[in-house]
Scaffold this active site. Structure first.
Site, PDB file in Angstrom:
ATOM      1  N   ARG A  35      11.353 -14.005  58.970  1.00  0.00           N
ATOM      2  CA  ARG A  35      10.901 -12.901  58.117  1.00  0.00           C
ATOM      3  C   ARG A  35      10.356 -13.394  56.783  1.00  0.00           C
ATOM      4  O   ARG A  35       9.435 -12.792  56.227  1.00  0.00           O
ATOM      5  CB  ARG A  35      12.045 -11.913  57.896  1.00  0.00           C
ATOM      6  CG  ARG A  35      12.263 -11.064  59.122  1.00  0.00           C
ATOM      7  CD  ARG A  35      13.361 -10.071  58.930  1.00  0.00           C
ATOM      8  NE  ARG A  35      13.249  -9.004  59.910  1.00  0.00           N
ATOM      9  CZ  ARG A  35      14.169  -8.076  60.103  1.00  0.00           C
ATOM     10  NH1 ARG A  35      15.274  -8.082  59.384  1.00  0.00           N
ATOM     11  NH2 ARG A  35      13.987  -7.145  61.006  1.00  0.00           N
ATOM     12  N   GLY A 359      15.119  -7.058  66.920  1.00  0.00           N
ATOM     13  CA  GLY A 359      15.617  -8.349  66.452  1.00  0.00           C
ATOM     14  C   GLY A 359      16.165  -9.201  67.578  1.00  0.00           C
ATOM     15  O   GLY A 359      15.831 -10.385  67.698  1.00  0.00           O
TER      16      GLY A 359
HETATM   17  P1  ADP Z   1      17.119  -5.169  69.801  1.00  0.00           P
HETATM   18  O1  ADP Z   1      17.751  -5.852  68.616  1.00  0.00           O
HETATM   19  O2  ADP Z   1      16.133  -6.049  70.494  1.00  0.00           O
HETATM   20  O3  ADP Z   1      16.572  -3.829  69.447  1.00  0.00           O
HETATM   21  P2  ADP Z   1      19.646  -4.090  70.667  1.00  0.00           P
HETATM   22  O4  ADP Z   1      20.208  -4.403  69.332  1.00  0.00           O
HETATM   23  O5  ADP Z   1      19.457  -2.668  71.045  1.00  0.00           O
HETATM   24  O6  ADP Z   1      18.271  -4.901  70.880  1.00  0.00           O
HETATM   25  O7  ADP Z   1      20.581  -4.692  71.787  1.00  0.00           O
HETATM   26  C1  ADP Z   1      20.878  -6.057  71.884  1.00  0.00           C
HETATM   27  C2  ADP Z   1      22.256  -6.278  72.400  1.00  0.00           C
HETATM   28  O8  ADP Z   1      22.470  -5.616  73.630  1.00  0.00           O
HETATM   29  C3  ADP Z   1      22.525  -7.732  72.668  1.00  0.00           C
HETATM   30  O9  ADP Z   1      23.552  -8.182  71.805  1.00  0.00           O
HETATM   31  C4  ADP Z   1      22.967  -7.796  74.121  1.00  0.00           C
HETATM   32  O10 ADP Z   1      24.055  -8.663  74.331  1.00  0.00           O
HETATM   33  C5  ADP Z   1      23.389  -6.376  74.378  1.00  0.00           C
HETATM   34  N1  ADP Z   1      23.350  -6.031  75.801  1.00  0.00           N
HETATM   35  C6  ADP Z   1      22.280  -6.006  76.615  1.00  0.00           C
HETATM   36  N2  ADP Z   1      22.637  -5.665  77.858  1.00  0.00           N
HETATM   37  C7  ADP Z   1      23.966  -5.472  77.845  1.00  0.00           C
HETATM   38  C8  ADP Z   1      24.923  -5.099  78.827  1.00  0.00           C
HETATM   39  N3  ADP Z   1      24.567  -4.854  80.082  1.00  0.00           N
HETATM   40  N4  ADP Z   1      26.217  -4.969  78.440  1.00  0.00           N
HETATM   41  C9  ADP Z   1      26.569  -5.220  77.156  1.00  0.00           C
HETATM   42  N5  ADP Z   1      25.722  -5.568  76.193  1.00  0.00           N
HETATM   43  C10 ADP Z   1      24.428  -5.706  76.523  1.00  0.00           C
HETATM   44 MG    MG Z   2      19.696  -5.541  67.629  1.00  0.00          MG
END
Ligand code: ADP
Ligand code: MG
Length: 404
Positions: A35, A359
């Site tokens: 960033r 992120g």
């Molecule tokens: P981003 O930051 O890309 O927007 P999020 O913050 O919504 O994504 O989600 C990311 C988190 O979701 C990660 O820490 C990942 O471990 C978790 N995650 C993804 N799939 C699962 C799952 N099936 N069960 C538990 N946690 C999950």
């Molecule tokens: Mg996230």
């Protein structure tokens, strides 16, 4: 079209730049400086144009309700942690102000020379920041002649530094414009908002349905397919009546999931099989489910091999892909295949405009070494989702004056 850096004369002006230096920090060490790097072109342009540069950003969260917590949060999220990295990226000494507003800062700003860079303390040190307090905004514009919005990751927030300050400056007929990063982000994400390229496939994953609810609604009208994986999928599978074991489910979103499913009958694609385990941390049992159902006592932590195949087929031929949220708990290698394989698939598509927001999704791309293969990796997760939800509008960008 918003006014950009090139539309403004900066020579000798004291320019307040809202950047996004909200970087992950552990024990005072920056874990990922992407960033900060993303803000460098704008800062360098201002230096080249002989501006007097004042940078501000928030960093982490500051609890203002509990005094003890406030102190601990301030210590953890001290913007001083960013000074050295910024200085070395700019190859230039950066001045630092311990506070956001006040006499001392005003003096530091008024004594700035052309091409000098001053970084202010974390804007959230001020309680008025998140409340968009007029009082704070008034103090922040003292001795400021122009404002540049380059914090795309914070543009969805109506805070003092992202909204109140430019609003006041507009009223005072001072210049406001967007920086290079915001320009680039808006250009890329506008394509996903306008949905002008088809087939358009959205891939959604990650942890929280409630954070991403509205975007699904928006995407149902725009995208040709919406692929849902990650923890998010289990709320949808439960809404369809499948057994989900101990998987992460947001019970209060089940009704919403049902309405999405009936509205987007053929558009929404869900997993067929899953990598399941007894628990997320140090699992003792890991297996692949037979079908959509997950047995009592187990949780779904990644999409299974048949789902990877199915999702890849759905992506075949796509000319635009918007991806937000990992498809599994990718931080653990055991559950990272789904995210990795789908990222590989997206980046292998011919003539496809691909955008990643979020992120954790961006971190996953980086880990797979695929970051540079996407057309655009957004620095703003929440902001990119809100931009799609709100048909291209974000308060921190809307507030900037239009180009003449
Ligand atoms: P981003 O930051 O890309 O927007 P999020 O913050 O919504 O994504 O989600 C990311 C988190 O979701 C990660 O820490 C990942 O471990 C978790 N995650 C993804 N799939 C699962 C799952 N099936 N069960 C538990 N946690 C999950
Ligand atoms: Mg996230």
């Amino acid at each position: 079209m918003k006014q950009t850096l090139k539309d403004v004369e900066f020579e000798g002006k004291r320019v307040l730049v809202r950047v996004d230096f909200n970087v992950p920090i552990k024990d005072g060490v920056i874990k990922d400086d992407s960033r900060i790097k993303a803000a460098i072109p704008t800062i360098k342009y201002l230096i080249k144009n002989n501006a007097k540069i004042v940078l501000c950003s928030h960093l982490g969260k500051i609890n203002h309700k509990d005094k003890e917590k406030t102190q601990a949060d301030k210590k953890k999220n001290d913007m001083a942690n960013v000074v050295d990295t910024l200085s070395s990226l700019l190859n230039k000494k950066v001045k630092f102000s311990q506070s956001v507003v006040g006499k001392e800062v005003e003096e530091m700003i008024s004594s700035l020379k052309e091409q000098e860079v001053l970084l202010l303390q974390n804007t959230r040190y001020e309680e008025g920041e998140e409340k968009n307090s007029d009082e704070l905004s008034l103090k922040m514009i003292k001795n400021i002649d122009a404002y540049v919005m380059d914090a795309f990751g914070s543009a969805h927030r109506k805070h003092a530094s992202t909204y109140g300050v430019p609003l006041l400056l507009n009223k005072e007929k001072k210049e406001t414009c967007v920086g290079f990063l915001v320009e680039k982000e808006v250009e890329a994400l506008s394509k996903c908002v306008e949905a002008s390229i088809h087939p358009y496939v959205a891939v959604l994953g990650g942890a929280k349905v409630s954070d991403k609810i509205k975007v699904i609604d928006g995407l149902l009208d725009k995208a040709d397919k919406i692929i849902i994986g990650g923890a998010m999928a289990y709320t949808f599978l439960k809404a369809k009546g499948y057994e989900v074991g101990n998987s992460k489910v947001e019970e209060e979103q089940i009704e919403y999931a049902k309405s999405c499913l009936s509205k987007g009958k053929d558009k929404i694609v869900l997993p067929f099989d899953h990598v399941v385990a007894d628990r997320l941390e140090e699992p003792t049992f890991v297996n692949v489910s037979m079908d959509e159902n997950i047995l009592e006592g187990y949780m779904g932590l990644d999409i299974g091999p048949r789902t990877i195949e199915k999702f890849s087929k759905e992506l075949e031929g796509a000319k635009m892909v918007f991806w937000n949220g990992p498809l599994g708990a990718f931080e653990n290698k055991l559950f990272s295949q789904g995210t990795k394989k789908i990222a590989q698939k997206i980046t292998s598509l011919k003539d496809c405009f691909s955008v990643v927001g979020g992120g954790d999704s961006a971190a996953a791309c980086k880990e797979c070494g695929l970051e540079s293969k996407f057309s655009h990796v957004s620095t703003g997760g929440g902001a990119s989702l809100e931009m799609i939800e709100n048909d291209g509008h974000l308060p921190g960008i809307d507030v900037i004056v239009d180009r003449m």
